[in-house]
Design an enzyme around this catalytic site. Sequence first.
Site, PDB file in Angstrom:
ATOM      1  N   MET A  30       0.841  -1.201   0.000  1.00 59.37           N
ATOM      2  CA  MET A  30       0.000   0.000   0.000  1.00 59.37           C
ATOM      3  C   MET A  30       0.878   1.255   0.000  1.00 59.37           C
ATOM      4  O   MET A  30       0.402   2.353   0.302  1.00 59.37           O
ATOM      5  CB  MET A  30      -0.947  -0.012   1.197  1.00 59.37           C
ATOM      6  N   HIS A  37       9.335  -3.412   3.259  1.00 58.12           N
ATOM      7  CA  HIS A  37       8.854  -3.613   1.880  1.00 58.12           C
ATOM      8  C   HIS A  37      10.030  -3.900   0.945  1.00 58.12           C
ATOM      9  O   HIS A  37       9.948  -4.773   0.082  1.00 58.12           O
ATOM     10  CB  HIS A  37       8.152  -2.350   1.362  1.00 58.12           C
TER      11      HIS A  37
END
Length: 282
Positions: A30, A37
């Site tokens: 997101m 990430h």
Amino acid sequence: MLVFEHKVALSHHLTTLKKPKATIGFVPTMGALHEGHLSLLRNSLQNNVLTVISIFVNPTQFNNPEDLEKYPRTLEADLEKIKRVSEDIIVYAPTVQDIYEGNTQSKAYDFDGLEHQMEGKFRPGHFDGVGTVVKKLFEIVQPDFAYFGEKDFQQLQIVKKLVAKEKLSVTIVGCPIFREANGLAMSSRNERLSDHERKEAGIIFKTLQEIKTLFPNKSTSSLKKRVAKVFQNHPLFQLEYVEIADEATLQTCIRKSKNKTYRIFIAVFANNVRLIDTISLN
Ligand code: AMP
């Protein structure tokens, strides 16, 4: 680095690039990217010919409108971070319209009970939203491998269940949690903490580690009470839930069994910022 906003253009590009035996690794996110990430991206790059990352704040998985509105959106900075990992990464940053085509609704899923525990209890509809968007993204990207963080361990198990139930041809890879220096699990939401809260939030991981050392010799109910006590009257953090559960079924562990593996799961609020964490216990 190629950035696609439209699924048709992305699919077309991937079909022209994809050679036999060239695998596609996929990292759904997101955005508001951090090292956690980026570790998923590095894992994918090491193991696949093509790596795709999606950046999409999925409205259907937010049960709290304020959380959705305040969720950080930092596309330019994200693209810079991705570029520094590798210029070869393909980015898909769609609009809500491109994903949902005017029908921003979740499908109702049955994940064999995984969806009724913890996050499912406290965030009604959340996993229907996750299942819906992940399935749509898999259909667009057609990955061979997809990388998910253990930070959202319940989500990881649910995505594995989605793949099994819908017979999707993708392998789900779980990746370890990246932490800040004080042990706080990295999260896009950490940006919304004050410096003081962020520093003190190390107490969450510290508490989980303490429970891990006590786990062999104490009952799970006494351990959960111990966690509740740490956060009782805490000036900065309020405990939403603490759970000790079987890793496979996510059912609450009442009595420990030798041939099962367990995890502790926690959700804590710092003002209106919700933080989750988990570690394995055996
Ligand atoms: P999000 O953007 O929060 O939806 O997360 C996208 C993916 O990154 C999910 O699979 C998360 O579990 C994973 N992730 C988030 N934070 C971390 C972290 N601290 N370490 C490893 N993976 C993470």
